[in-house]
Design an enzyme around this catalytic site. Structure first.
Site, mmCIF file in Angstrom:
data_model
loop_
_atom_site.group_PDB
_atom_site.id
_atom_site.type_symbol
_atom_site.label_atom_id
_atom_site.label_comp_id
_atom_site.label_asym_id
_atom_site.label_seq_id
_atom_site.Cartn_x
_atom_site.Cartn_y
_atom_site.Cartn_z
ATOM 1 N N CYS A 154 8.551 -1.749 1.772
ATOM 2 C CA CYS A 154 8.294 -2.633 2.908
ATOM 3 C C CYS A 154 8.094 -4.077 2.444
ATOM 4 O O CYS A 154 9.062 -4.740 2.112
ATOM 5 C CB CYS A 154 7.121 -2.126 3.737
ATOM 6 S SG CYS A 154 7.065 -2.852 5.395
ATOM 7 N N HIS A 187 8.566 3.212 4.892
ATOM 8 C CA HIS A 187 7.369 3.642 4.165
ATOM 9 C C HIS A 187 7.494 5.109 3.735
ATOM 10 O O HIS A 187 6.897 6.002 4.345
ATOM 11 C CB HIS A 187 6.123 3.442 5.029
ATOM 12 C CG HIS A 187 5.620 2.043 5.051
ATOM 13 N ND1 HIS A 187 4.689 1.571 4.142
ATOM 14 C CD2 HIS A 187 5.938 0.999 5.850
ATOM 15 C CE1 HIS A 187 4.441 0.289 4.402
ATOM 16 N NE2 HIS A 187 5.188 -0.079 5.415
ATOM 17 N N GLU A 193 6.108 6.623 1.342
ATOM 18 C CA GLU A 193 4.844 7.218 0.883
ATOM 19 C C GLU A 193 4.172 8.013 2.007
ATOM 20 O O GLU A 193 3.552 9.065 1.758
ATOM 21 C CB GLU A 193 3.901 6.142 0.325
ATOM 22 C CG GLU A 193 3.151 5.303 1.341
ATOM 23 C CD GLU A 193 3.989 4.229 2.007
ATOM 24 O OE1 GLU A 193 3.433 3.518 2.879
ATOM 25 O OE2 GLU A 193 5.181 4.089 1.667
#
Length: 244
Positions: free
Chosen positions: A104, A208, A210
């Protein structure tokens, strides 16, 4: 031996903070995360000698002065001290050919570090009407599709030319330096991924992963595994230093 991963942070009300999903995803993929504070500019080389890879995390907007622009009326919160240390970390990591993974804000910071520019606010600056890039769904859920360049490193990692990703940004890459290959876009043309040409591992994405990795999304988990595997290779075999 597990690789040590340097992870950038932000601050909030005088406290360093980071979303736990970054930490969990690194551990899940086989790495050991170590958080990097501000104010270490004079010790960047020594710090990087102690890690095996660099994760540039998401967060606040990149200061437009770093790409020679005045602030747009729609720019969000900026944090100059974070920009300064992360730009130095990125430059030094590239000279040491450390594996780098940008997420990001991380893709935006990496692009600016190599001479690129950003849309400070895609909803008011982008040439066409963008799709929704600040989703209302939960962080772990995908909200839109991206098209991935066949034959790219990202394509090899996820194994598909089209995947669904989550999205939490209002800035995006505009001018991209030639050193990068653009490897994914959303349906509105917004750049969703880049990777560095002729470099062991430098991959950056606009979404994102993660958040999706800890929710067991295979594409996101494969991204973190590819990064950690590159860092393991650095531990086991070492990497050369690019001479400036």
């Amino acid at each position: 031996m597990k690789p040590i991963i340097g992870v950038t942070m932000t601050t909030n009300n005088g406290q360093y903070c980071i979303n736990e999903a970054y930490v969990k995803s690194i551990i899940q993929a086989g790495g050991i995360p170590v958080n990097i504070p501000f104010g270490v500019e004079s010790d960047v080389d020594q710090l990087l000698d102690g890690i095996d890879g660099l994760l540039l995390t998401g967060g606040v907007d990149v200061h437009p002065h770093f790409f020679d622009e005045e602030p747009h009326i729609k720019i969000g919160h900026i944090m100059l001290e974070r920009d300064e240390v992360e730009l130095m970390l990125t430059e030094a990591a590239l000279k040491k050919t450390l594996p780098i993974f940008g997420i990001c804000r991380g893709i935006q910071l990496l692009n600016v570090a190599l001479g690129g520019t950003l849309y400070q606010d895609i909803n008011s600056q982008y040439e066409q009407t963008p799709i929704l890039h600040q989703q209302n769904a939960r962080r772990r859920e995908a909200s839109h599709f991206i098209e991935i360049t066949k034959g790219s490193q990202l394509h090899e990692i996820v194994g598909k030319e089209k995947i669904a990703v989550n999205s939490f940004h209002h800035q995006a890459l505009k001018k991209v330096p030639e050193i990068f290959e653009i490897t994914a876009k959303s349906s509105d043309g917004i750049i969703e991924a880049i990777e560095m040409k002729d470099y062991p591992y430098c991959v950056a994405v606009q979404w994102h992963p993660e958040e999706m990795a800890i929710a067991e999304d295979e594409h996101a988990k494969n991204l973190f595994k590819s990064f950690i595997d590159a860092c393991k290779s650095k531990v086991e075999n070492g990497v050369g230093v690019i001479q400036s």
